[in-house]
Design a protein around this motif. Sequence first.
Motif, PDB file in Angstrom:
ATOM      1  N   VAL B 256      -6.030 -21.012  -7.658  1.00 27.26           N
ATOM      2  CA  VAL B 256      -5.934 -22.357  -8.233  1.00 27.26           C
ATOM      3  C   VAL B 256      -6.883 -22.498  -9.422  1.00 27.26           C
ATOM      4  O   VAL B 256      -6.505 -23.008 -10.480  1.00 27.26           O
ATOM      5  CB  VAL B 256      -6.240 -23.430  -7.162  1.00 27.26           C
ATOM      6  CG1 VAL B 256      -6.301 -24.808  -7.794  1.00 27.26           C
ATOM      7  CG2 VAL B 256      -5.184 -23.380  -6.064  1.00 27.26           C
ATOM      8  N   ASP B 257      -8.128 -21.994  -9.255  1.00 27.84           N
ATOM      9  CA  ASP B 257      -9.111 -22.083 -10.340  1.00 27.84           C
ATOM     10  C   ASP B 257      -8.620 -21.372 -11.596  1.00 27.84           C
ATOM     11  O   ASP B 257      -8.623 -21.943 -12.695  1.00 27.84           O
ATOM     12  CB  ASP B 257     -10.438 -21.429  -9.911  1.00 27.84           C
ATOM     13  CG  ASP B 257     -11.181 -22.312  -8.924  1.00 27.84           C
ATOM     14  OD1 ASP B 257     -10.750 -23.474  -8.751  1.00 27.84           O
ATOM     15  OD2 ASP B 257     -12.164 -21.835  -8.331  1.00 27.84           O
ATOM     16  N   HIS B 259      -5.701 -20.506 -12.387  1.00 24.94           N
ATOM     17  CA  HIS B 259      -4.494 -21.150 -12.878  1.00 24.94           C
ATOM     18  C   HIS B 259      -4.826 -22.362 -13.735  1.00 24.94           C
ATOM     19  O   HIS B 259      -4.284 -22.525 -14.829  1.00 24.94           O
ATOM     20  CB  HIS B 259      -3.614 -21.550 -11.695  1.00 24.94           C
ATOM     21  CG  HIS B 259      -2.186 -21.709 -12.073  1.00 24.94           C
ATOM     22  ND1 HIS B 259      -1.668 -22.893 -12.530  1.00 24.94           N
ATOM     23  CD2 HIS B 259      -1.174 -20.819 -12.096  1.00 24.94           C
ATOM     24  CE1 HIS B 259      -0.401 -22.725 -12.814  1.00 24.94           C
ATOM     25  NE2 HIS B 259      -0.063 -21.472 -12.569  1.00 24.94           N
ATOM     26  N   ASP B 260      -5.753 -23.187 -13.238  1.00 26.28           N
ATOM     27  CA  ASP B 260      -6.175 -24.379 -14.002  1.00 26.28           C
ATOM     28  C   ASP B 260      -6.732 -23.974 -15.356  1.00 26.28           C
ATOM     29  O   ASP B 260      -6.404 -24.566 -16.383  1.00 26.28           O
ATOM     30  CB  ASP B 260      -7.244 -25.152 -13.217  1.00 26.28           C
ATOM     31  CG  ASP B 260      -6.621 -25.927 -12.067  1.00 26.28           C
ATOM     32  OD1 ASP B 260      -5.363 -25.991 -12.036  1.00 26.28           O
ATOM     33  OD2 ASP B 260      -7.362 -26.441 -11.214  1.00 26.28           O
ATOM     34  N   HIS B 261      -7.573 -22.959 -15.298  1.00 23.92           N
ATOM     35  CA  HIS B 261      -8.209 -22.483 -16.521  1.00 23.92           C
ATOM     36  C   HIS B 261      -7.135 -22.041 -17.528  1.00 23.92           C
ATOM     37  O   HIS B 261      -7.153 -22.418 -18.700  1.00 23.92           O
ATOM     38  CB  HIS B 261      -9.129 -21.314 -16.173  1.00 23.92           C
ATOM     39  CG  HIS B 261     -10.072 -20.981 -17.286  1.00 23.92           C
ATOM     40  ND1 HIS B 261     -11.245 -20.291 -17.102  1.00 23.92           N
ATOM     41  CD2 HIS B 261     -10.011 -21.242 -18.600  1.00 23.92           C
ATOM     42  CE1 HIS B 261     -11.866 -20.147 -18.243  1.00 23.92           C
ATOM     43  NE2 HIS B 261     -11.135 -20.720 -19.174  1.00 23.92           N
ATOM     44  N   LEU B 263      -4.035 -22.887 -17.653  1.00 25.98           N
ATOM     45  CA  LEU B 263      -3.252 -24.031 -18.108  1.00 25.98           C
ATOM     46  C   LEU B 263      -3.983 -24.759 -19.226  1.00 25.98           C
ATOM     47  O   LEU B 263      -3.393 -25.147 -20.234  1.00 25.98           O
ATOM     48  CB  LEU B 263      -3.033 -24.983 -16.922  1.00 25.98           C
ATOM     49  CG  LEU B 263      -1.766 -25.830 -16.971  1.00 25.98           C
ATOM     50  CD1 LEU B 263      -0.538 -24.933 -16.947  1.00 25.98           C
ATOM     51  CD2 LEU B 263      -1.721 -26.795 -15.780  1.00 25.98           C
ATOM     52  N   LYS B 264      -5.312 -24.910 -19.023  1.00 25.40           N
ATOM     53  CA  LYS B 264      -6.121 -25.591 -20.037  1.00 25.40           C
ATOM     54  C   LYS B 264      -6.051 -24.840 -21.356  1.00 25.40           C
ATOM     55  O   LYS B 264      -5.913 -25.443 -22.420  1.00 25.40           O
ATOM     56  CB  LYS B 264      -7.591 -25.691 -19.554  1.00 25.40           C
ATOM     57  CG  LYS B 264      -8.086 -27.124 -19.483  1.00 25.40           C
ATOM     58  CD  LYS B 264      -9.529 -27.184 -19.028  1.00 25.40           C
ATOM     59  CE  LYS B 264      -9.661 -27.255 -17.512  1.00 25.40           C
ATOM     60  NZ  LYS B 264     -11.012 -26.957 -17.004  1.00 25.40           N
ATOM     61  N   GLN B 267      -2.749 -25.395 -23.004  1.00 24.64           N
ATOM     62  CA  GLN B 267      -2.657 -26.742 -23.591  1.00 24.64           C
ATOM     63  C   GLN B 267      -3.446 -26.833 -24.884  1.00 24.64           C
ATOM     64  O   GLN B 267      -3.006 -27.425 -25.851  1.00 24.64           O
ATOM     65  CB  GLN B 267      -3.152 -27.783 -22.590  1.00 24.64           C
ATOM     66  CG  GLN B 267      -2.080 -28.131 -21.579  1.00 24.64           C
ATOM     67  CD  GLN B 267      -2.639 -28.812 -20.351  1.00 24.64           C
ATOM     68  OE1 GLN B 267      -3.859 -28.896 -20.177  1.00 24.64           O
ATOM     69  NE2 GLN B 267      -1.757 -29.293 -19.496  1.00 24.64           N
TER      70      GLN B 267
END
Lengths: 261, 281
Positions: B256-257, B259-261, B263-264, B267
């Motif tokens: 999850v971590d 993945h978030d990174h 995604l950021k 973006q």
Amino acid sequence: MSRPRRAFGQVWPRVAILVVLVLAWWAVYATGLWDRVLLPSPASVWTALWSNLSGAGGLLVAAERSALRLFLGLAAAAVIGTPIGLAMAASKIVQRSIGSLMVGLQALPSIAWLPLATLWFGITERAVFFVVVMGATPAVAIATAASVRLVPPTLIRAARTLGSRGGRLYVRVVLPAAVPGYIAGLQQAWALAWRALMAAELIVTGARGLGHFLERAGAVFDTPLMLATMVAIMLVGIGVDGVFTLVDRRVRSRRGLIPSG
Amino acid sequence: MSSVPSLRVVGRPEPTSPKLSLRSVSKTYRQSSGELVRALDDVTLDVAPGEFVCLVGPSGCGKSTLLDLIAGLERPDAGQVLMNGRPIAGPGPDRAVLFQEPTLFPWMSVIRNLEFALGLTGVPKADRRELAMHWLSKVHLSAFASAQPHEISPGMRQRAVLARALACQPEVLLADEPFGALDAQSREVLQRELQTVWLETRNTFVFVTHNVREAVFLADRVVLMSARPGTLVAEHRISSPRPRSFEDVLLAKVVVDVHDHLLKEVQKVVATEEGVRPGLA
Ligand SMILES: Nc1ncnc2c1ncn2[C@@H]1O[C@H](COP(=O)(O)OP(=O)(O)OP(=O)(O)O)[C@@H](O)[C@H]1O
Ligand SMILES: [Mg+2]
């Protein structure tokens, strides 16, 4: 599917088209709308075929002679055309120069060579051979070049990462990968060679092949023999094509290039 | 980023020297339209011997390009690509590559594919069969040794390619989304299998994937790349002990971590592109 059933499935469409054709032909003949000398009956063609089949001057011997010429001509075309095609695939310069020449030659009906060939070699066997080779060689060269060019790049990349390169990469990977395309090319080439041969034999009558039969029958208005010879030419063609199709299927099914079923 | 370019006496690598190192590597392609595309921009990355590195990043960011450079299939425009401190001159069997599509030679049986590769690394003919069988059994393909490649499933083909790569005992394994074309189940089976064989062989591994879960499951280190031109933007060390399992809760948290990174980062890139070319992103 069981073996006999599959064999039946192979045979019946071929028989069916033959029956339909003969019936239609016979129907036209029976109406008498077409002059019966110009369009002979199926039965008389059958008789002509049968009575001219065997013997020293028969269709069988002539077909054998023609088939041998086809084989030799095609072999020569392969020996000449294959290296030319490989060079075309390997070098842009060769592709642009000799490649364009091959495309030009392919556009030329091979029989167009005959007048020149008879001047060079006389009305001889050699003139016939020359025409056949000129008819088939460009097709072999062009198909060879295409088959090499269409080898999947990923296969070559994979081979290179395994440490294969240079001449060995070419012989062990590129050429085997090109085989299916090459066979397809030969299949086209033989048909061109066969047509060139029939045309040449029609004129170089001393060659005494199937084409000669056609010429002889034409000279005496023997329409049944003309049609019988045409049937013989088609039968040889179907036979040769069958051999190539068999080889092609074997190679492609080994590589999973034929959808099953 | 972790590594800083340093001077080194070539030919005398230090004991702790990296197996692979990319030094300020850039690569630009000329498209057939004539347009220049900068695929990689100033990439610096060291991979330690026996390390498993996963590269993740958005599509088109230059992951495959980076791998091609290490494989020696492409050359950098600027910078250096080194293995054992020496520049990579071209492809070779010391660096095996798994591509997205299985690259078995279709005219050879599965075992002949392995024997062919073994021949290229100089294994004598008499020893090839036995070695090939050994590596096929490692990926559970012994029963399909004499099958033609098209007679086995895509997942099995990719396993055969893995066996072929391992059989050559490369110093480095490179993989470009090798399981990308497989269904979810085969994919997981192969990921587990890869982990098992890798734990035995411990080759240095650079593994490209879109799939963060896959990356976290397999890697010692996950490296994130930004969108074109590709640069390395962040990395995560995965210290979970091996063998790992997909059911591991801690591992799921790391996924999850990362993945978030990721995604950021994506973006951020989209935002800059929108800024540069309004309406085109
Ligand atoms: N042979 C080539 N010729 C021209 N441009 C290329 C070539 N190979 C890659 N590129 C360009 O370089 C950029 C990076 O491509 P690359 O294949 O390395 O991306 P990627 O990260 O592997 O993408 P994906 O995740 O979709 O596989 C892309 O913009 C691509 O268009
Ligand atoms: Mg890619």
